[in-house]
Write a protein that holds these residues in place. Sequence first.
Motif, short mmCIF file in Angstrom:
data_model
loop_
_atom_site.label_atom_id
_atom_site.label_comp_id
_atom_site.label_asym_id
_atom_site.label_seq_id
_atom_site.Cartn_x
_atom_site.Cartn_y
_atom_site.Cartn_z
N HIS A 278 -6.87 1.04 -4.84
CA HIS A 278 -6.68 0.98 -3.38
C HIS A 278 -8.03 0.68 -2.72
O HIS A 278 -9.06 1.19 -3.15
CB HIS A 278 -6.14 2.34 -2.91
CG HIS A 278 -5.59 2.31 -1.53
ND1 HIS A 278 -6.39 2.22 -0.41
CD2 HIS A 278 -4.31 2.33 -1.08
CE1 HIS A 278 -5.62 2.21 0.66
NE2 HIS A 278 -4.35 2.27 0.29
N GLU B 219 -3.20 2.57 11.65
CA GLU B 219 -1.98 1.79 11.49
C GLU B 219 -0.86 2.40 12.33
O GLU B 219 -0.05 1.68 12.94
CB GLU B 219 -1.58 1.75 10.01
CG GLU B 219 -2.52 0.95 9.12
CD GLU B 219 -3.85 1.64 8.80
OE1 GLU B 219 -3.91 2.88 8.94
OE2 GLU B 219 -4.80 0.94 8.41
N ASN C 223 3.81 -1.39 3.17
CA ASN C 223 3.56 -0.12 2.48
C ASN C 223 4.86 0.41 1.89
O ASN C 223 5.95 0.02 2.31
CB ASN C 223 3.04 0.92 3.49
CG ASN C 223 1.59 0.70 3.87
OD1 ASN C 223 0.71 0.71 3.01
ND2 ASN C 223 1.35 0.49 5.15
N PRO D 182 0.10 -2.67 9.34
CA PRO D 182 -0.51 -2.10 8.14
C PRO D 182 -1.94 -2.59 7.92
O PRO D 182 -2.29 -3.70 8.31
CB PRO D 182 0.39 -2.60 7.00
CG PRO D 182 1.08 -3.80 7.53
CD PRO D 182 1.16 -3.64 9.02
N PHE D 183 -2.74 -1.74 7.30
CA PHE D 183 -4.09 -2.08 6.85
C PHE D 183 -4.93 -2.72 7.96
O PHE D 183 -5.39 -3.86 7.83
CB PHE D 183 -4.03 -3.00 5.61
CG PHE D 183 -3.71 -2.22 4.35
CD1 PHE D 183 -4.70 -1.51 3.69
CD2 PHE D 183 -2.42 -2.19 3.85
CE1 PHE D 183 -4.40 -0.78 2.53
CE2 PHE D 183 -2.11 -1.46 2.71
CZ PHE D 183 -3.11 -0.77 2.05
N GLY E 250 0.83 -1.20 0.00
CA GLY E 250 0.00 0.00 0.00
C GLY E 250 0.86 1.25 0.00
O GLY E 250 2.06 1.20 -0.28
N GLU E 251 0.23 2.37 0.36
CA GLU E 251 0.91 3.66 0.28
C GLU E 251 1.71 3.97 1.54
O GLU E 251 2.93 4.00 1.53
CB GLU E 251 -0.18 4.72 0.05
CG GLU E 251 0.32 6.14 0.03
CD GLU E 251 -0.78 7.12 -0.36
OE1 GLU E 251 -1.68 6.76 -1.15
OE2 GLU E 251 -0.74 8.27 0.12
N ALA E 252 1.01 4.16 2.63
CA ALA E 252 1.65 4.54 3.89
C ALA E 252 0.66 4.28 5.01
O ALA E 252 -0.55 4.24 4.77
CB ALA E 252 2.02 6.02 3.86
N PRO E 253 1.13 4.12 6.23
CA PRO E 253 0.20 3.90 7.35
C PRO E 253 -0.74 5.10 7.51
O PRO E 253 -0.34 6.24 7.28
CB PRO E 253 1.12 3.79 8.58
CG PRO E 253 2.49 3.55 8.03
CD PRO E 253 2.53 4.15 6.67
N GLY E 254 -1.98 4.81 7.87
CA GLY E 254 -2.92 5.86 8.24
C GLY E 254 -2.96 5.98 9.77
O GLY E 254 -2.08 5.45 10.46
N1 URA Z 1 -3.68 2.74 3.47
C1 URA Z 1 -2.46 2.30 3.07
O1 URA Z 1 -2.03 2.55 1.95
N2 URA Z 1 -1.76 1.57 3.94
C2 URA Z 1 -2.19 1.24 5.14
O2 URA Z 1 -1.47 0.55 5.86
C3 URA Z 1 -3.46 1.70 5.53
C4 URA Z 1 -4.19 2.45 4.69
#
Ligand code: URA
Length: 234
Positions: free
Chosen positions: A203, A96, A129, A102-103, A89-93
């Motif tokens: 996504h 997370e 991510n 993650p996710f 994925g992109e990055a922790p929100g």
């Molecule tokens: N969206 C992401 O791209 N990564 C995560 O870990 C959570 C949400």
Amino acid sequence: MAENTPALETLASLRAYLEELRDTGVEAIPLAVPLPAGAERSVPEQASVESLCSIRSDLGECGRCGLGATRTNLVFGVGNPDARLVFVGEAPGRDEDFQGEPFVGEAGQLLTKIIQAMGFSREEVYICNVLKCRPPQNRNPQPPEIEACEPFLLRQLKAISPEAVICLGTFAAQTLLRTKEPISRLRGKFHNYHGIPLMPTFHPAFLLRNPAMKREVWSDVQQVMKLLGKDQAT
Ligand code: URA
């Protein structure tokens, strides 16, 4: 007992380090003690576990970019160190960042359903991510952050050596494939990421806002299932 204090401190930091490894998905550490000549090795070789472990240890309390100062937890990745399939994925929100995994938020729950629909459990695959720390207010990752972090992702992927990668969303796809092509053009076909077949798709957070696009994602992941032999009825 004052002379015992350094030993206790060492034990406490060792314990904290091992707990952190466990929280990031490391399930075993290879035996590093040399065995006497001819002795049976009772612990199987676990090269990929060793590698993920040393990558995590190299990262340490990372401060290579500014996100180190604003994160709550570094989110290394979670799952099977020998996974056949990795999701990026992109990055922790926010969720997370709090949980260090993650996710795990709403988009993560949808990702878990996609993984299960593919015939896997969340524990069987590996999830990570491009960035390991949350950008404040979920802003877009900046080039210096990507530059500092992506080499660790690449090392993780090389250590796991999966049969396929699914990258989730515009940012992950454009970063890994070094392109500005929109995700709508990138998705639906395999690309080559350092020798690993990579399938970009939408996504899960985008799917939550645009449920009609689930059809496209299902078609993308079906191609991956076919590659992994998961398309046969069981
Ligand atoms: N969206 C992401 O791209 N990564 C995560 O870990 C959570 C949400």
